[in-house]
Scaffold this motif. Structure first.
Motif, mmCIF file in Angstrom:
data_model
loop_
_atom_site.group_PDB
_atom_site.id
_atom_site.type_symbol
_atom_site.label_atom_id
_atom_site.label_comp_id
_atom_site.label_asym_id
_atom_site.label_seq_id
_atom_site.Cartn_x
_atom_site.Cartn_y
_atom_site.Cartn_z
ATOM 1 N N LEU B 147 -17.648 31.684 20.840
ATOM 2 C CA LEU B 147 -18.964 31.052 20.882
ATOM 3 C C LEU B 147 -19.085 29.993 19.787
ATOM 4 C CD1 LEU B 147 -21.073 34.255 21.525
ATOM 5 C CD2 LEU B 147 -20.625 32.394 23.135
ATOM 6 N N ASN B 148 -18.482 30.329 18.686
ATOM 7 C CA ASN B 148 -18.427 29.416 17.565
ATOM 8 C C ASN B 148 -17.857 28.064 17.969
ATOM 9 O OD1 ASN B 148 -18.543 28.870 14.796
ATOM 10 N ND2 ASN B 148 -18.045 31.022 14.415
ATOM 11 N N ARG B 149 -16.697 28.141 18.568
ATOM 12 C CA ARG B 149 -16.057 26.918 19.039
ATOM 13 C C ARG B 149 -16.937 26.224 20.072
ATOM 14 N NH1 ARG B 149 -11.450 29.902 18.738
ATOM 15 N NH2 ARG B 149 -11.621 30.545 20.916
ATOM 16 N N ALA B 150 -17.527 27.039 20.950
ATOM 17 C CA ALA B 150 -18.371 26.470 22.006
ATOM 18 C C ALA B 150 -19.512 25.669 21.388
ATOM 19 C CB ALA B 150 -18.908 27.580 22.900
ATOM 20 N N LEU B 151 -20.095 26.213 20.342
ATOM 21 C CA LEU B 151 -21.195 25.519 19.672
ATOM 22 C C LEU B 151 -20.720 24.165 19.136
ATOM 23 C CD1 LEU B 151 -24.009 25.289 18.463
ATOM 24 C CD2 LEU B 151 -23.229 26.635 16.521
ATOM 25 N N ASP B 152 -19.618 24.212 18.421
ATOM 26 C CA ASP B 152 -19.060 22.976 17.872
ATOM 27 C C ASP B 152 -18.865 21.940 18.962
ATOM 28 O OD1 ASP B 152 -18.981 24.123 15.408
ATOM 29 O OD2 ASP B 152 -16.925 23.474 14.984
ATOM 30 N N VAL B 153 -18.207 22.370 20.019
ATOM 31 C CA VAL B 153 -17.893 21.437 21.106
ATOM 32 C C VAL B 153 -19.161 20.869 21.718
ATOM 33 C CG1 VAL B 153 -16.948 21.280 23.433
ATOM 34 C CG2 VAL B 153 -15.687 22.497 21.648
ATOM 35 N N ARG B 154 -20.131 21.742 21.947
ATOM 36 C CA ARG B 154 -21.358 21.309 22.596
ATOM 37 C C ARG B 154 -22.110 20.309 21.724
ATOM 38 N NH1 ARG B 154 -22.365 19.919 26.839
ATOM 39 N NH2 ARG B 154 -24.128 20.595 28.107
ATOM 40 N N VAL B 155 -22.144 20.581 20.445
ATOM 41 C CA VAL B 155 -22.832 19.657 19.537
ATOM 42 C C VAL B 155 -22.143 18.295 19.579
ATOM 43 C CG1 VAL B 155 -23.273 19.122 17.121
ATOM 44 C CG2 VAL B 155 -23.766 21.397 18.004
ATOM 45 N N ARG B 156 -20.838 18.344 19.564
ATOM 46 C CA ARG B 156 -20.087 17.091 19.625
ATOM 47 C C ARG B 156 -20.432 16.326 20.894
ATOM 48 N NH1 ARG B 156 -13.884 18.281 19.059
ATOM 49 N NH2 ARG B 156 -14.402 20.243 18.035
ATOM 50 N N GLU B 157 -20.397 17.033 22.007
ATOM 51 C CA GLU B 157 -20.648 16.381 23.294
ATOM 52 C C GLU B 157 -22.038 15.766 23.350
ATOM 53 O OE1 GLU B 157 -17.939 19.265 26.202
ATOM 54 O OE2 GLU B 157 -20.127 19.325 26.252
ATOM 55 N N LEU B 158 -23.019 16.573 22.980
ATOM 56 C CA LEU B 158 -24.394 16.121 23.140
ATOM 57 C C LEU B 158 -24.794 15.074 22.107
ATOM 58 C CD1 LEU B 158 -26.146 19.465 24.079
ATOM 59 C CD2 LEU B 158 -25.260 17.646 25.551
#
Lengths: 235, 235
Positions: B147-158
């Motif tokens: 989930l940690n990674r998912a958060l990072d990725v999502r923040v980057r994307e958005l």
DNA sequence: AGCCGCGATATTGTCTACAATCTTAGAACC
DNA sequence: GGTTCTAAGATTGTAGACAATATCGCGGCT
């Protein structure tokens, strides 16, 4: 003897004078191509055809290929699979993005420098600051621009932060073209020099947070100026 | 049939099980090698000999060479001129440097996200936050890390910030190995989840500056934790 | 015994040729 | 007249061979 202008099909203009370089003997093709790009001898979006470069620099295609790969790693050229390479064009929006990223990274560097400043370094920065002020006073924009770069480079070096330096080097290489856009405006220089003075003063005061803030203020101001200039040009 | 462990001379250990991959048919050698590196099948500082890789992946040396060049551009391998390539080893100091740079860049991304948050995105982040809390509660560190990674990725994307995303992707690829080091500590997760909650809450509040501060606080805490862990290991 | 130079080996750098792919122009067809 | 198929040209991707360079071990010299 003019050694072949490299593919003029896509680009509006061909490399300025003669070939990007000729005397160069036998090795650093990467450097030669990079120079040609940053010096503007290859226009943005211009296709870089391996065979042509190979002929122009009298190197094998394999050598040119590795050079292009490296430059792609530096973000200077774009590689479309099976379609070739071209000079990466940085739009104004991207230039602004780059400046935004630089806020954080250069801020970090400036803070580090302020933290570990030696007395000799302090003297050097003070001198640099005065030289900058003088050059603007005299209206010598070329010299001011040079000192400007010198300040950036010195801050990066003295930060002793390899990662940050790396990131900045890459970003900087990409935006040279836009930098140039502002540096030739006298009105801009008058503002800019004040901001640079603020940065140096904060470093001299050995105040990391102030240095970071000063860098941020400066880069935000650059962004603003860039927006203005392009808005005016768009008219 | 074991397809040749790639040069064990320099490295203490050889790739874990069998070859990094074999079924792979005909093209993305770069991806295969990258995977092998991030999965740890090639140890840090291990020499990557073109001929061996060529045999292991049944591709020509030219292809392997291109792959190595690209990976060098991503900062995953180091190329010593005339001496070959090896897996780039990231020291703890470098890992800290990377985290320091990330403060600025991820802070920027988080701020951008907070600025342009839509309602659906808000719901998504809220869910993510709750899932993270739950996973820590249950002691499921693997899930938490995911989930940690998912958060990072999502923040980057958005963030819709190509430049920042790029820089972060590069930095992230380099530090996977160290990330792993902390994620397996339950005590660490308990602290970390609070910081992540703070970040998400700031984003949900659509407060850019708060988001930036929360990111900074979190990464500073990670740096501190990394220092502690390595200090303890050094004993 | 220790140090220096020399030759063998391993590995990368470069070159040439060939295959795969994309692009473009032309002709046939509707 | 316009559209689609086909074939020729241009350009990149891959392969294998050769040259340049570094690494390492051995033997000679002091």
């Amino acid at each position: 003897m003019a050694p072949a202008a490299v593919n003029e099909a896509t680009a509006a203009v061909s490399p300025a004078g003669g070939a990007p370089s000729e005397g160069g003997a036998h090795a650093p093709v990467t450097d030669q191509i990079r120079d040609a790009i940053v010096r503007g001898e290859y226009a943005p979006n211009q296709r870089l055809i391996e065979a042509d470069l190979s002929a122009a620099f009298s190197a094998s295609r394999a050598t040119v290929r590795t050079a292009l790969l490296e430059l792609a790693g530096e973000g200077l050229v774009e590689r479309l699979p099976n379609k070739g390479s071209r000079v990466r064009a940085i739009s104004v929006d991207e230039a602004i993005e780059i400046l935004e990223v630089r806020i954080g990274v250069e801020g970090l560097c400036a803070a580090k420098v302020a933290e570990h400043l030696t007395d000799e370094q302090a003297a050097e920065f003070a001198r640099l600051r005065d030289d900058m002020a003088a050059s603007v006073e005299e209206g010598d924009l070329v010299e001011y621009s040079r000192l400007n770069r010198a300040l950036d480079v010195r801050v990066r070096e003295l930060s002793h932060h390899a990662t940050a330096s790396d990131v900045l080097a890459r970003l900087h290489a990409q935006s040279v073209r836009h930098q140039f856009r502002l540096s030739s405006r006298p009105a801009r220089a008058k503002v800019s020099v004040l901001e640079h003075t603020a940065i140096i003063d904060a470093i001299l005061a050995r105040d990391p947070e102030a240095a970071e803030r000063a860098v941020r203020a400066h880069l935000l101001s650059v962004i603003e100026a860039l927006r203005e200039v392009t808005a005016r040009e768009a008219v």
